[in-house]
Design an enzyme around this catalytic site. Structure first.
Site, PDB file in Angstrom:
ATOM      1  CG  ASP A 186     -14.401  -8.865   7.202  1.00 21.51           C
ATOM      2  OD1 ASP A 186     -13.660  -9.174   8.153  1.00 21.51           O
ATOM      3  OD2 ASP A 186     -13.971  -8.348   6.151  1.00 21.51           O
ATOM      4  CE1 TYR A 193      -4.380  -0.643  -0.177  1.00 21.43           C
ATOM      5  CE2 TYR A 193      -3.713  -2.544   1.110  1.00 21.43           C
ATOM      6  CZ  TYR A 193      -4.632  -1.906   0.312  1.00 21.43           C
ATOM      7  OH  TYR A 193      -5.810  -2.522   0.006  1.00 21.43           O
ATOM      8  CE  LYS A 247      -6.983  -5.692  10.032  1.00 17.22           C
ATOM      9  NZ  LYS A 247      -5.735  -5.180   9.531  1.00 17.22           N
ATOM     10  CE1 TYR A 269      -8.980  -3.445   1.509  1.00 11.02           C
ATOM     11  CE2 TYR A 269      -9.084  -4.411   3.711  1.00 11.02           C
ATOM     12  CZ  TYR A 269      -8.407  -4.200   2.516  1.00 11.02           C
ATOM     13  OH  TYR A 269      -7.171  -4.759   2.333  1.00 11.02           O
TER      14      TYR A 269
HETATM   15  N1  PMP Z   1     -11.490  -7.488   6.422  1.00  8.09           N
HETATM   16  C1  PMP Z   1     -11.430  -6.311   7.090  1.00  8.09           C
HETATM   17  C2  PMP Z   1     -12.684  -5.743   7.682  1.00  8.09           C
HETATM   18  C3  PMP Z   1     -10.205  -5.657   7.245  1.00  8.09           C
HETATM   19  O1  PMP Z   1     -10.147  -4.486   7.891  1.00  8.09           O
HETATM   20  C4  PMP Z   1      -9.040  -6.252   6.698  1.00  8.09           C
HETATM   21  C5  PMP Z   1      -7.673  -5.593   6.822  1.00  8.09           C
HETATM   22  N2  PMP Z   1      -7.614  -4.302   7.178  1.00  8.09           N
HETATM   23  C6  PMP Z   1      -9.163  -7.453   6.008  1.00  8.09           C
HETATM   24  C7  PMP Z   1     -10.403  -8.048   5.895  1.00  8.09           C
HETATM   25  C8  PMP Z   1      -7.974  -8.118   5.378  1.00  8.09           C
HETATM   26  O2  PMP Z   1      -7.150  -8.663   6.343  1.00  8.09           O
HETATM   27  P1  PMP Z   1      -5.622  -9.009   5.978  1.00  8.09           P
HETATM   28  O3  PMP Z   1      -4.938  -7.673   5.795  1.00  8.09           O
HETATM   29  O4  PMP Z   1      -5.126  -9.750   7.175  1.00  8.09           O
HETATM   30  O5  PMP Z   1      -5.640  -9.822   4.741  1.00  8.09           O
END
Ligand code: PMP
Length: 457
Positions: free
Chosen positions: A254, A20, A283, A150
């Site tokens: 999610d 990024y 996470k 996202y």
């Molecule tokens: N889903 C959400 C809601 C996220 O905020 C993120 C990452 N910021 C992801 C999926 C993707 O996770 P990763 O970066 O571990 O692939």
């Protein structure tokens, strides 16, 4: 320990392609090079300490170099670092699955491991589609998501909710999702008065007309993270759950960003007492220590994958490091600490809310949003007209760069300053971080004034 900073910088620029990031910016502005962490702070190779105001990209829970988490990994390391989950099992993966099921919203009883949030979302997508396929409804293979949502960067996750600023080149590779407006109080005309959840009418229309082809609705429960910490009105998530049930569409939560205490409860779904059909987590699952993620499913979904070997109903999906024992061991230790920490979070959340009050009066602040330990400060060029800064102005970065000068690491999204401290930050630490953030904003005012005049570099 002494490191040759200049040599490391040169090597970084030469060989590391950062995520990024416009790599040309690295040549213009040296990255902080971290070599160790302690508590809620990170130290660079020059010996300078920084507060981790972004929880090392939203995942750190207890801080860095936490004895209990270190020990869990060290002990597991003495046994085995990795063994595959394909056709075998391992002890920490079994124990963690049982533990996750215990703390997850009721009904989620099966745990499928992966190693990043995008992977967990993608597994959920494939499970949802394959579920309908194997239930005699193969036409139900599309997804509905929310504008501004996202769900990750791998192509499956991008297909759930492409972000125009990031994913445009890949549009030809994707089947576009059906997108519902996000219930955002700041932008929603219906929300100028008391919220009557008028946005639900539009959602219901979409569900009614597309239910026959929809496998699932994907939602970031309660808070859109990357979208700028946008918080749903109370009751929306519960209503979404009811609509999905009524129209026979699976609900995928999610919880990659919101899970493991981030919103003040173990999962965001807990605030509204709902259970999704599938849930992606990542996470914070390991306290921010190791790459581990999981997709949780109900028995109903799982059972659609049961059959005789020759029927090929298995979930043909997996990764080399699925169920990694080191990751699962540290996740178990993280949950021990987190369960003790959760009762302390409401007081800290209130403190954050109190400290944020004065940010509302700062120039260029359009809205201050908070849910638990997720904070978004929306910067606007013209607060009267609520006009966001254009992407090119890098308004959020103007504040983030000042924060770095002051010893606070944050990472904005476009014109939204995002503050996401580790959950174990003490009240005094939160006060100090927020004081630095306030000062950073004050220092950035001349920069923001220039940006508002359209002068940016
Ligand atoms: N889903 C959400 C809601 C996220 O905020 C993120 C990452 N910021 C992801 C999926 C993707 O996770 P990763 O970066 O571990 O692939």
């Amino acid at each position: 320990m002494h490191y040759d900073r200049d040599r490391l910088l040169a090597l970084d620029l030469e060989h590391v392609w950062h995520p990024y990031t416009q790599m040309r910016d690295y040549a213009r502005r040296d990255p902080v090079i971290i070599w160790r962490g302690e508590g809620r702070r990170l130290q660079d190779v020059d010996g300078r300490w920084y507060w981790d105001g972004v929880s090392s990209i939203w995942l750190n829970v207890h801080g860095h170099n936490v004895p209990e988490l270190n020990r869990a990994i060290e002990e597991q390391l003495q046994r085995v670092a990795h063994a595959t989950l394909l056709g075998q099992a391992n002890v920490p993966a079994i124990l963690l699955a049982e533990r996750l099921v215990r703390i997850a919203p009721p009904g989620l009883r099966k745990v499928f491991y992966s190693d990043n949030g995008s992977g967990a979302v993608e597994a959920a997508l494939k499970m949802a589609v394959q579920y309908w396929y194997q239930s005699g409804r193969p036409e139900k293979h599309r997804v509905l998501s929310f504008v501004g949502g996202y769900h990750g960067d791998t192509l499956g996750a991008v297909a759930v909710a492409p972000v125009p600023a990031f994913h445009e080149p890949f549009y030809p590779l994707l089947r576009d999702p059906i997108q519902a407006p996000y219930p955002d109080r700041y932008d929603c005309p219906g929300c100028r008065g008391p919220c009557r959840l008028e946005c639900l009418n539009r959602l219901e229309e979409l569900l009614r007309s597309h239910a026959h082809e929809l496998a699932a609705v994907f939602v970031e429960p309660l808070v859109q993270g990357v979208g700028g910490i946008r918080v749903m009105p109370d009751g929306y998530l519960r209503a979404l759950r009811e609509l999905c049930t009524r129209y026979e569409v699976l609900l995928v939560a999610d919880e990659v960003a919101t899970g493991f205490g981030r919103t003040g409860r173990m999962f965001a779904c807990d605030h509204e007492g709902i259970s999704p059909d599938l849930m992606a987590v990542g996470k914070g699952i390991t306290g921010g220590y190791l790459p581990l993620a999981a997709t949780l499913a109900t028995d109903r979904i799982y059972e659609a994958f049961l059959g005789e070997y020759a029927e090929r109903k298995a979930f043909f999906h997996g990764h080399s490091y699925t169920g990694n024992p080191l990751g699962c061991a540290v996740a178990l230790a993280n949950l021990d600490l987190l369960e003790a920490l959760l009762p302390q979070l409401p007081a800290r959340e209130r403190l954050i809310a109190h400290e944020l009050e004065r940010f509302r009066q700062l120039p260029f602040v359009g809205q201050v949003r908070q849910k638990g330990f997720m904070v978004g400060i929306e910067l606007v060029g013209d607060p009267q007209r609520r006009e966001p800064f254009p992407w090119e102005a890098r308004a959020g970065w103007l504040v983030a760069w000042r924060a770095r000068e002051l010893g606070l690491l944050i990472r904005p999204y476009a014109h939204v300053v995002i503050f996401m401290p580790p959950l174990a930050s003490t009240e005094a630490e939160l006060q100090e971080m927020l004081a630095l953030l306030y000062e950073a904003h004050q220092r950035a005012i001349p920069d923001l004034e220039r940006a508002a005049r359209g002068e940016w570099s």
